[in-house]
Design an enzyme around this catalytic site. Structure first.
Site, PDB file in Angstrom:
ATOM      1  N   THR A 131      36.016  51.356  43.421  1.00  0.00           N
ATOM      2  CA  THR A 131      36.542  50.899  42.505  1.00  0.00           C
ATOM      3  C   THR A 131      37.097  49.451  42.973  1.00  0.00           C
ATOM      4  OG1 THR A 131      38.066  51.824  43.758  1.00  0.00           O
ATOM      5  CG2 THR A 131      37.631  52.907  42.213  1.00  0.00           C
TER       6      THR A 131
ATOM      7  N   ALA B 158      41.027  38.471  51.807  1.00  0.00           N
ATOM      8  CA  ALA B 158      40.927  37.627  52.439  1.00  0.00           C
ATOM      9  C   ALA B 158      41.578  36.477  52.634  1.00  0.00           C
ATOM     10  CB  ALA B 158      39.805  36.428  51.612  1.00  0.00           C
TER      11      ALA B 158
ATOM     12  N   ARG C  98      38.494  45.043  47.874  1.00  0.00           N
ATOM     13  CA  ARG C  98      38.976  44.554  47.336  1.00  0.00           C
ATOM     14  C   ARG C  98      39.441  43.030  48.038  1.00  0.00           C
ATOM     15  NH1 ARG C  98      42.507  41.411  47.250  1.00  0.00           N
ATOM     16  NH2 ARG C  98      44.372  40.868  47.342  1.00  0.00           N
ATOM     17  N   LYS C  99      37.753  43.098  48.530  1.00  0.00           N
ATOM     18  CA  LYS C  99      37.651  41.595  49.338  1.00  0.00           C
ATOM     19  C   LYS C  99      39.166  40.931  49.665  1.00  0.00           C
ATOM     20  CE  LYS C  99      33.222  41.188  46.980  1.00  0.00           C
ATOM     21  NZ  LYS C  99      33.281  42.595  46.104  1.00  0.00           N
TER      22      LYS C  99
HETATM   23  O1  6AU Z   1      25.790  46.073  39.797  1.00  0.00           O
HETATM   24  P1  6AU Z   1      26.875  44.778  39.032  1.00  0.00           P
HETATM   25  O2  6AU Z   1      25.741  43.574  39.202  1.00  0.00           O
HETATM   26  O3  6AU Z   1      27.066  45.108  38.258  1.00  0.00           O
HETATM   27  O4  6AU Z   1      28.084  45.199  40.176  1.00  0.00           O
HETATM   28  C1  6AU Z   1      27.707  44.738  41.612  1.00  0.00           C
HETATM   29  C2  6AU Z   1      29.817  44.878  42.565  1.00  0.00           C
HETATM   30  C3  6AU Z   1      30.056  44.349  41.514  1.00  0.00           C
HETATM   31  C4  6AU Z   1      30.554  43.367  42.772  1.00  0.00           C
HETATM   32  O5  6AU Z   1      31.753  43.032  43.227  1.00  0.00           O
HETATM   33  C5  6AU Z   1      30.582  43.555  43.880  1.00  0.00           C
HETATM   34  O6  6AU Z   1      28.833  44.877  43.369  1.00  0.00           O
HETATM   35  N1  6AU Z   1      29.499  42.768  45.038  1.00  0.00           N
HETATM   36  C6  6AU Z   1      29.682  42.714  46.910  1.00  0.00           C
HETATM   37  C7  6AU Z   1      30.692  43.434  46.345  1.00  0.00           C
HETATM   38  C8  6AU Z   1      30.162  44.820  46.749  1.00  0.00           C
HETATM   39  O7  6AU Z   1      31.208  43.381  47.825  1.00  0.00           O
HETATM   40  C9  6AU Z   1      29.032  41.732  47.123  1.00  0.00           C
HETATM   41  C10 6AU Z   1      27.909  40.836  46.270  1.00  0.00           C
HETATM   42  O8  6AU Z   1      28.068  39.687  47.125  1.00  0.00           O
HETATM   43  N2  6AU Z   1      28.108  41.147  45.302  1.00  0.00           N
HETATM   44  C11 6AU Z   1      28.095  42.073  44.236  1.00  0.00           C
HETATM   45  O9  6AU Z   1      27.685  42.353  42.889  1.00  0.00           O
HETATM   46  O10 6AU Z   1      31.872  45.151  41.662  1.00  0.00           O
END
Ligand code: 6AU
Length: 250
Positions: free
Chosen positions: A62, A97, A94-95
């Site tokens: 989420t 930071a 939430r990342k």
């Molecule tokens: O498949 P998408 O592109 O619709 O969604 C990718 C999901 C998004 C991003 O916030 C997350 O993955 N994400 C993250 C995470 C999981 O931390 C890191 C990252 O490097 N790239 C990324 O897309 O909810």
């Protein structure tokens, strides 16, 4: 002979964190390594998506702060029920930071009270080792490298981030686009079977790439599933693609 990646069963022996253990057990039981990223903006869409994809996933990821109608009774209670019903964990992306004290407040207070319901959270490690001490009662997946074009997570950063992830007892995994040590679980977002990018910097790879090249443990799929006309069918497609790619990589 080339060294083989570890199976989920082998990872169970070396990943001690209780949340890592749960994720691995669910993966083995469901024959799934799929995490759906539920980047929708209403509680109704979130719950409808969880109901459809629940049987096929190990965790639902989420971004709780994008909901326009968040309400702990109407959003979190039914979400928790679905997680129990279909046996998946809740991963709040939430990342975090910031410094430890601020993260502690963001984690437990405010509108979302993440510490009350998330099984595990994502956190940047930019603020250093001690900043992760506050996530005592959940698991942490550290952001080691990002999927977006031009990310600042270069090889030096990733090496230092990996050291923190390996040494901090609250951390059991990493988000990355590269291999990580076996003691960590690897989570790979930027997975899409149809697209190469989103025009906003996101870069996509296939499940096959993630398992064969990166030896990932879990793929994270957002728009490939929740934007498709049939989210349940797409979840099943990604689940099968992910599991086949995992088996082929063994
Ligand atoms: O498949 P998408 O592109 O619709 O969604 C990718 C999901 C998004 C991003 O916030 C997350 O993955 N994400 C993250 C995470 C999981 O931390 C890191 C990252 O490097 N790239 C990324 O897309 O909810």
């Amino acid at each position: 002979e080339e060294e083989k990646r570890l199976s989920y069963e082998q990872k169970l022996d070396i990943c001690d964190h209780s949340i890592a253990q749960k994720l691995l057990e669910i993966a083995i039981e469901k024959k799934s390594n799929l995490i759906v990223s539920a980047d929708v903006t209403t509680t109704q869409e979130l719950l409808a998506l969880a109901e459809k994809v629940g049987p096929h996933i190990v965790a639902l990821k989420t971004h709780i702060d994008i909901l326009i109608d968040f309400d702990s009774d109407n959003t979190i209670l039914p979400l928790k029920d679905l997680a129990t019903k279909y046996n998946f964990l809740l991963m709040e992306d939430r990342k975090f930071a910031d410094i430890g004290n601020t993260q502690e407040l963001q984690f437990a207070y405010g509108t979302y009270k993440i510490s009350n319901w998330a099984d595990f959270v994502t956190a940047q490690v930019i603020a250093g080792y001690d900043s992760l001490d506050c996530f005592r009662n959940v698991g942490v997946v550290a952001i080691i490298g990002m999927s977006s074009k031009g990310t600042l997570t270069d090889a030096d950063y990733r090496e230092d981030a990996t050291k923190i992830a390996l040494s901090h007892p609250n951390v059991f995994g990493g988000v990355a686009q590269n291999k990580v040590p076996n003691e960590l679980l690897l989570f790979t977002p930027g997975i899409n079977l149809a697209d190469a990018g989103d025009g906003k910097g996101q870069q996509y790879n296939t499940p096959e790439h993630a398992f064969t090249q990166l030896e990932t443990d879990f793929i994270i799929v957002g728009r490939g599933i929740y934007k498709s006309t049939d989210a349940e069918k797409s979840a099943l497609t990604y689940k099968i693609a992910g599991w086949s790619a995992y088996e082929a990589s063994l």
